[in-house]
Design an enzyme around this catalytic site. Structure first.
Site, PDB file in Angstrom:
ATOM      1  N   THR A  48       3.126  -0.824   8.647  1.00  0.00           N
ATOM      2  CA  THR A  48       3.668  -1.645   9.737  1.00  0.00           C
ATOM      3  C   THR A  48       3.919  -3.085   9.318  1.00  0.00           C
ATOM      4  OG1 THR A  48       1.434  -2.236  10.378  1.00  0.00           O
ATOM      5  CG2 THR A  48       2.425  -0.330  11.505  1.00  0.00           C
TER       6      THR A  48
ATOM      7  N   HIS B 101       7.375 -30.305  11.660  1.00  0.00           N
ATOM      8  CA  HIS B 101       6.927 -29.040  11.071  1.00  0.00           C
ATOM      9  C   HIS B 101       5.814 -29.286  10.051  1.00  0.00           C
ATOM     10  CE1 HIS B 101       9.824 -26.905  13.327  1.00  0.00           C
ATOM     11  NE2 HIS B 101      10.876 -27.400  12.701  1.00  0.00           N
TER      12      HIS B 101
ATOM     13  N   CYS C 182       3.172  -2.921   3.987  1.00  0.00           N
ATOM     14  CA  CYS C 182       2.340  -1.768   4.314  1.00  0.00           C
ATOM     15  C   CYS C 182       3.118  -0.940   5.333  1.00  0.00           C
ATOM     16  CB  CYS C 182       0.949  -2.178   4.787  1.00  0.00           C
ATOM     17  SG  CYS C 182       0.859  -3.018   6.375  1.00  0.00           S
TER      18      CYS C 182
ATOM     19  N   ASP D 238       0.875  -1.178   0.000  1.00  0.00           N
ATOM     20  CA  ASP D 238       0.000   0.000   0.000  1.00  0.00           C
ATOM     21  C   ASP D 238       0.913   1.229   0.000  1.00  0.00           C
ATOM     22  OD1 ASP D 238       0.864   0.413   2.599  1.00  0.00           O
ATOM     23  OD2 ASP D 238      -1.145   0.411   3.494  1.00  0.00           O
TER      24      ASP D 238
ATOM     25  N   HIS E 147      10.615 -23.540   9.492  1.00  0.00           N
ATOM     26  CA  HIS E 147       9.627 -24.137  10.389  1.00  0.00           C
ATOM     27  C   HIS E 147       8.193 -24.027   9.873  1.00  0.00           C
ATOM     28  CE1 HIS E 147      12.246 -23.992  14.285  1.00  0.00           C
ATOM     29  NE2 HIS E 147      12.991 -24.137  13.202  1.00  0.00           N
TER      30      HIS E 147
HETATM   31  C1  RB5 Z   1      -1.888   3.051   6.190  1.00  0.00           C
HETATM   32  O1  RB5 Z   1      -1.866   4.347   6.664  1.00  0.00           O
HETATM   33  C2  RB5 Z   1      -1.533   2.071   7.283  1.00  0.00           C
HETATM   34  O2  RB5 Z   1      -2.596   1.918   8.146  1.00  0.00           O
HETATM   35  C3  RB5 Z   1      -1.133   0.753   6.672  1.00  0.00           C
HETATM   36  O3  RB5 Z   1      -0.049   0.946   5.823  1.00  0.00           O
HETATM   37  C4  RB5 Z   1      -0.695  -0.357   7.625  1.00  0.00           C
HETATM   38  O4  RB5 Z   1       0.287   0.101   8.510  1.00  0.00           O
HETATM   39  C5  RB5 Z   1      -1.762  -1.090   8.286  1.00  0.00           C
HETATM   40  O5  RB5 Z   1      -1.539  -2.059   9.033  1.00  0.00           O
END
Ligand code: RB5
Length: 141
Positions: free
Chosen positions: A65, A132, A63, A7, A96
């Protein structure tokens, strides 16, 4: 073939990872986005289905995080998506868990570490150990 998608929160890091894939002449398919503000589940689904359906052997999802996109990818049957922040985990999740997608946080992880994790993830085989295999089968139940 490696599927890659992100994203807007993962776009800058995706560009660094694509640079690495191109340097190593690893074939990839970029499912987007291209920097515009988007909803990460859509890209998790595109990459997740490409891997689960066998079009691509492995996937990379990014994304902000890595959390949202990994949660979404793991809803798809056959996907084992591991959110990684260190090379030990990137290696262990192949050995694993036979993870088939790595998720990264573009706002969390710097490009050098991310590339090293991707390199580890792509080049570490599954252990094929009976225990596993058994545990993975229990996840799929
Ligand atoms: C987008 O702003 C953010 O929420 C997305 O990139 C991600 O971190 C969501 O888990």
């Amino acid at each position: 073939m490696i599927a890659i998608g992100c994203d807007h929160g993962g776009y800058e890091l995706k560009k660094e990872i694509i640079k690495y894939l191109e340097e190593k002449q690893l074939e990839y398919k970029d499912f987007g986005c291209h920097g515009e503000s988007v909803d990460y589940p859509e890209y998790a689904k595109l990459v997740g289905h490409a891997v689960a359906d066998g079009e691509c052997e492995k996937g990379i999802l990014i994304c902000g995080t890595g959390i949202g996109i990994s949660i979404a990818a793991n809803k798809i049957k056959g996907v084992r998506c591991a959110l990684c922040g260190d090379c030990f985990s990137a290696e262990a999740t192949r050995e694993h868990n036979n993870a088939n997608i790595i998720a990264l946080g573009g706002r969390v992880t710097g490009p050098s570490l991310a590339v090293k994790m991707v390199d580890t993830f792509l080049h570490t085989p599954f252990s094929n150990d009976e225990r596993h295999i058994r545990r993975i089968a229990q996840i799929e139940d």
